[in-house]
Write an enzyme that holds these catalytic residues in place. Structure first.
Site, PDB file in Angstrom:
ATOM      1  CB  SER A   1      16.713 -30.799  -3.270  1.00  0.00           C
ATOM      2  OG  SER A   1      17.133 -30.730  -1.922  1.00  0.00           O
TER       3      SER A   1
ATOM      4  CB  ILE B   1      18.947 -16.973 -13.895  1.00  0.00           C
ATOM      5  CG1 ILE B   1      20.438 -17.294 -13.971  1.00  0.00           C
ATOM      6  CG2 ILE B   1      18.282 -17.069 -15.268  1.00  0.00           C
ATOM      7  CD1 ILE B   1      21.213 -16.484 -14.956  1.00  0.00           C
TER       8      ILE B   1
ATOM      9  N   GLY C   1      16.536 -21.318 -10.023  1.00  0.00           N
ATOM     10  CA  GLY C   1      15.943 -21.746  -8.767  1.00  0.00           C
ATOM     11  C   GLY C   1      14.631 -21.039  -8.492  1.00  0.00           C
TER      12      GLY C   1
ATOM     13  CG  HIS D   1      22.456 -22.539  -0.837  1.00  0.00           C
ATOM     14  ND1 HIS D   1      23.051 -23.767  -0.738  1.00  0.00           N
ATOM     15  CD2 HIS D   1      21.147 -22.762  -0.590  1.00  0.00           C
ATOM     16  CE1 HIS D   1      22.161 -24.689  -0.433  1.00  0.00           C
ATOM     17  NE2 HIS D   1      20.989 -24.099  -0.343  1.00  0.00           N
TER      18      HIS D   1
END
Length: 393
Positions: A108, A312, A332, A278
């Protein structure tokens, strides 16, 4: 097994909750507003079933795939998440874990560690950027990424600056100073292992974002960079085309949830898209990404790489996404729980959980490779799919 080992991502989350100070844990865990999208991202996978075979199964299963020109050993890789100061080693630990498991790292722009360190730890690193500041500023960010050896660019679009959370947003300081330390002290003192890990480094968590500026320049604070981003008008499709041309390499648009937007991504020459909301931290009420995936993959899957991000938690989730048209899944929160629970080893643990789950699902479905998966491997209930921006059937 080591005491820190966990057998599911849910257990990694529980261990992270025991290790992290409560405000830090909530900052990672929470979603926007009521958390409808956050919950649906995860729950939707549970609505899908498998259609397994019982005999004639493959003795070997191949999980390799290629994402934006990078061959990876499993069809899951690291999604970009900002300021991973939940562990002293942060993004470096994540990059090393991904490299150890043969998969790619996405860094990021809000990361707490420099891009150059991450590429050294994992040469298969994509840099994620936002449309922020002037075009000259963005050109300088791309130049740094190119010089550092980033192998692809991810442009995140799925953000509407929605900050309200029904469960209450935790306090996040601009920097860790005496005032912030005093405010955090009660929750930090309840987590002695987390405090001890940071004490060993003789440093405080760094909330600056070094990849926002050219290498060598003073890094702005997280909120300084965030303010610049908020004040920048959103990009047009022509501006995204310009950014893709300026970069000149593999280029992903992250945040696609509609068929018409997916087609526009193809039109501007993007290499890949990520079907993403997001992680439920954007516009609450947006459908789960797995619900939006099938019509997008059907419409553009032959013209562009289609990836998925959000919800996930196990290898079976990855297999369901691949069967419905994704090339790979980006993870994430799952790896963040692993990082918080046990650093690099914890991230490797999460990747192993996903890899083993993928292998088990392939075995049960009678597939010898992830490339063989088709929609017939998955049971999709009526009304499950959301055809956003698609032509009426």
């Amino acid at each position: 097994m080591p005491a820190e080992w966990f057998e599911t991502v849910a257990e990694a989350e529980r261990q992270a909750g025991k290790r992290l100070p409560r405000p830090v844990f909530l900052a990672v865990r929470g979603g926007a507003e009521r958390g409808l999208t956050l919950a649906d991202n995860v729950a939707a996978y549970g609505e899908l079933g498998f259609a397994p075979h019982m005999a004639g199964l493959s003795a070997k299963r191949d999980q390799t795939t290629v994402v934006m020109g990078q061959q990876i050993a499993m069809p899951a890789f690291i999604s970009p998440t900002g300021v991973q100061a939940i562990h002293p080693d942060g993004e470096v630990a994540v990059a090393r874990a991904a490299a150890a498991r043969g998969t790619a790292m996405s860094l990021s722009s809000f990361a707490s560690r420099p891009l150059e360190e991450i590429v050294a730890a994992n040469p298969q690193t994509f840099l994620q950027v936002y449309w922020s500041g002037s075009q000259d500023q963005m050109v300088r960010r791309l130049a740094r990424a190119r010089a550092a050896g980033a192998v692809g660019l991810i442009v995140t679009l799925d953000w509407t600056f929605s900050h309200a959370r029904d469960w209450g947003s935790p306090f996040i300081p601009e920097r860790i100073d005496a005032r912030a330390a005093l405010r955090y002290a009660p929750s930090v003192l309840r987590r002695p292992r987390w405090l001890a890990a940071w004490a060993k480094t003789k440093a405080l968590p760094d909330l600056s974002v070094p990849n926002w500026v050219p290498a060598g320049e003073p890094a702005p604070t997280f909120f300084g960079a965030y303010g610049e981003w908020m004040m920048t008008p959103p990009p047009s499709w022509d501006e995204l085309r310009w950014l893709r041309e300026e970069w000149g390499g593999p280029f992903m648009l992250k945040g696609i949830i509609r068929v018409d937007d997916a087609k526009r991504a193809v039109d501007i020459g993007a290499t890949a898209i990520s079907v993403s909301n997001h992680g439920g931290n954007n516009l609450d009420g947006t459908p789960a990404t797995i619900r939006a995936l099938p019509p997008i993959a059907e419409a553009v899957g032959r013209d562009i790489e289609v990836l998925i991000d959000g919800g996930i938690r196990r290898g079976g989730d990855v297999v369901k996404a691949l069967a419905l048209g994704a090339r790979a899944a980006m993870i994430g929160r799952a790896y963040l729980w692993g990082l918080a629970a046990n650093g690099q080893a914890g991230v490797e643990n999460v990747l192993d959980i996903l890899r083993n789950g993928i292998d088990s699902a392939l075995l049960g479905l009678g597939r010898s490779a992830v490339s063989e998966l088709t929609p017939t491997d998955v049971l999709v209930p009526p009304g499950f799919i959301r055809r956003l921006g698609a032509e009426p059937e």
